[in-house]
Design a protein around this motif. Structure first.
Motif, PDB file in Angstrom:
ATOM      1  N   MET A  21       0.830  -1.199   0.000  1.00 44.22           N
ATOM      2  CA  MET A  21       0.000   0.000   0.000  1.00 44.22           C
ATOM      3  C   MET A  21       0.869   1.257   0.000  1.00 44.22           C
ATOM      4  O   MET A  21       0.585   2.220  -0.719  1.00 44.22           O
ATOM      5  CB  MET A  21      -0.923  -0.010   1.221  1.00 44.22           C
ATOM      6  CG  MET A  21      -2.032   1.020   1.164  1.00 44.22           C
ATOM      7  SD  MET A  21      -1.668   2.632   1.882  1.00 44.22           S
ATOM      8  CE  MET A  21      -1.188   2.238   3.512  1.00 44.22           C
ATOM      9  N   ALA A  25       1.190   4.525  -2.593  1.00 45.16           N
ATOM     10  CA  ALA A  25       0.967   5.895  -2.142  1.00 45.16           C
ATOM     11  C   ALA A  25       2.158   6.804  -2.420  1.00 45.16           C
ATOM     12  O   ALA A  25       1.989   7.999  -2.661  1.00 45.16           O
ATOM     13  CB  ALA A  25       0.652   5.901  -0.645  1.00 45.16           C
ATOM     14  N   GLU A  31      -1.825   3.424  -8.522  1.00 42.29           N
ATOM     15  CA  GLU A  31      -2.569   4.364  -7.683  1.00 42.29           C
ATOM     16  C   GLU A  31      -2.713   3.842  -6.259  1.00 42.29           C
ATOM     17  O   GLU A  31      -2.616   2.647  -6.004  1.00 42.29           O
ATOM     18  CB  GLU A  31      -3.969   4.581  -8.262  1.00 42.29           C
ATOM     19  CG  GLU A  31      -3.976   5.285  -9.592  1.00 42.29           C
ATOM     20  CD  GLU A  31      -5.399   5.515 -10.072  1.00 42.29           C
ATOM     21  OE1 GLU A  31      -6.331   5.471  -9.244  1.00 42.29           O
ATOM     22  OE2 GLU A  31      -5.558   5.728 -11.279  1.00 42.29           O
ATOM     23  N   THR A  32      -2.971   4.763  -5.357  1.00 45.32           N
ATOM     24  CA  THR A  32      -3.145   4.395  -3.955  1.00 45.32           C
ATOM     25  C   THR A  32      -4.341   3.469  -3.771  1.00 45.32           C
ATOM     26  O   THR A  32      -4.285   2.523  -2.972  1.00 45.32           O
ATOM     27  CB  THR A  32      -3.318   5.661  -3.095  1.00 45.32           C
ATOM     28  OG1 THR A  32      -2.197   6.519  -3.300  1.00 45.32           O
ATOM     29  CG2 THR A  32      -3.410   5.322  -1.631  1.00 45.32           C
TER      30      THR A  32
END
Length: 66
Positions: A21, A25, A31-32
């Motif tokens: 994750m 970020a 993408e996050t």
């Protein structure tokens, strides 16, 4: 497998999901939102595998015969 090893494996799975994750970020790799989805998938699948593999009864601690 004893409880401490199961907890250690659970911690590794948690850390791996968190790293995935954070990579999403902090970089442009993905993408996050995708990172969060992958993190949750790792946690659910990893938790299910740990429960499936090590879900039996715990081994009793060995006692000395002295």
């Amino acid at each position: 497998m004893d409880k401490s090893r199961r907890e250690a494996l659970g911690g590794l799975i948690f850390a791996f999901g968190l790293i995935v994750m954070l990579i999403g970020a902090m970089t442009d790799l993905y993408e996050t939102k995708i990172g969060v989805i992958i993190m949750l998938a790792i946690w659910f699948i990893g938790g299910a595998l740990v429960a499936l593999i090590f879900g039996g009864e715990e081994e009793p601690p060995e006692q000395s015969e002295s």
